[in-house]
Design a protein around this motif. Structure first.
Motif, PDB file in Angstrom:
ATOM      1  N   CYS A   5     -19.026 -46.556   5.721  1.00 42.14           N
ATOM      2  CA  CYS A   5     -17.844 -45.689   5.842  1.00 42.14           C
ATOM      3  C   CYS A   5     -18.250 -44.222   5.801  1.00 42.14           C
ATOM      4  O   CYS A   5     -17.743 -43.411   6.590  1.00 42.14           O
ATOM      5  N   ILE A  65      -9.828 -42.115   3.336  1.00 44.90           N
ATOM      6  CA  ILE A  65      -9.042 -43.015   2.479  1.00 44.90           C
ATOM      7  C   ILE A  65      -9.674 -44.404   2.457  1.00 44.90           C
ATOM      8  O   ILE A  65      -9.798 -45.028   1.396  1.00 44.90           O
ATOM      9  N   ILE A  66     -10.098 -44.889   3.608  1.00 43.57           N
ATOM     10  CA  ILE A  66     -10.767 -46.196   3.679  1.00 43.57           C
ATOM     11  C   ILE A  66     -12.027 -46.182   2.817  1.00 43.57           C
ATOM     12  O   ILE A  66     -12.293 -47.140   2.073  1.00 43.57           O
ATOM     13  N   GLY A  90     -12.647 -44.418   0.158  1.00 47.20           N
ATOM     14  CA  GLY A  90     -12.228 -44.493  -1.243  1.00 47.20           C
ATOM     15  C   GLY A  90     -11.788 -45.889  -1.635  1.00 47.20           C
ATOM     16  O   GLY A  90     -12.117 -46.377  -2.728  1.00 47.20           O
ATOM     17  N   GLN A  91     -11.056 -46.556  -0.753  1.00 45.93           N
ATOM     18  CA  GLN A  91     -10.602 -47.914  -1.042  1.00 45.93           C
ATOM     19  C   GLN A  91     -11.771 -48.888  -1.130  1.00 45.93           C
ATOM     20  O   GLN A  91     -11.794 -49.766  -1.994  1.00 45.93           O
ATOM     21  N   ARG A 134     -14.823 -48.055  -1.978  1.00 47.26           N
ATOM     22  CA  ARG A 134     -15.484 -47.724  -3.254  1.00 47.26           C
ATOM     23  C   ARG A 134     -14.818 -48.468  -4.411  1.00 47.26           C
ATOM     24  O   ARG A 134     -15.500 -49.053  -5.257  1.00 47.26           O
ATOM     25  N   LEU A 135     -13.492 -48.416  -4.443  1.00 45.53           N
ATOM     26  CA  LEU A 135     -12.760 -49.089  -5.521  1.00 45.53           C
ATOM     27  C   LEU A 135     -12.958 -50.607  -5.473  1.00 45.53           C
ATOM     28  O   LEU A 135     -13.208 -51.240  -6.496  1.00 45.53           O
ATOM     29  N   ARG A 136     -12.843 -51.172  -4.280  1.00 43.98           N
ATOM     30  CA  ARG A 136     -12.974 -52.624  -4.123  1.00 43.98           C
ATOM     31  C   ARG A 136     -14.374 -53.110  -4.486  1.00 43.98           C
ATOM     32  O   ARG A 136     -14.540 -54.136  -5.141  1.00 43.98           O
TER      33      ARG A 136
END
Length: 153
Positions: A69, A33-34, A36-37, A39-41
């Protein structure tokens, strides 16, 4: 909620193994999850369709923070998956519940510290010490499994 079978409830070592294994798997989900976050940020997507959905093909790229990550997650897979096998087999050898719990706890804490050190860039050698400490119970379990099964090879 389904009740575990009474046979399973009798094996305290297996229950302890199950507890620590579940903690480790949940930790792996958190790292995913981290990732993915991050990646988005950072707008750094591995696939063109994800980049297009989030601003354009220029965002189909690598980023050092995303890669960090991913390395942490890959390291988990390289170490936690073997632990799952070793711990399950070790649980069948009827070891002392207290000794087994120490094996599982040391591995679990070592892997959690390893991930924290990786993601937060803690000063060396924090990560490598955590890695090494977590390997000790795995080598111990592997050796005990080999000793118990040598007569059958």
């Amino acid at each position: 909620r389904a009740a575990p079978s009474s046979k399973m409830m009798e094996n305290k070592v297996f229950l302890s193994f199950t507890f620590y294994s579940t903690i480790l798997i949940l930790k792996m989900y958190v790292v995913a999850i981290i990732t993915g976050q991050v990646r988005l940020r950072k707008k750094a997507f591995a696939n063109p369709e994800d980049a297009l959905r989030n601003g354009g093909l220029q965002y189909c790229r690598q980023d050092p923070d995303v890669e960090r990550c991913r390395r942490a997650h890959r390291n988990d897979m390289e170490n936690i998956f073997p632990f799952l096998f070793l711990g399950a087999i070790y649980s069948l050898l009827d070891p002392s519940p207290a000794v087994a719990r120490i094996h599982f706890l040391i591995f679990c804490v070592g892997r959690i510290v390893h991930t924290i050190a990786y993601l937060l860039r803690l000063k060396a050698p924090t990560r490598s010490v955590a890695y090494s400490v977590a390997q000790l119970p795995c080598f111990s379990m592997a050796l005990q499994i080999l000793l118990a099964t040598t007569p059958y090879w």
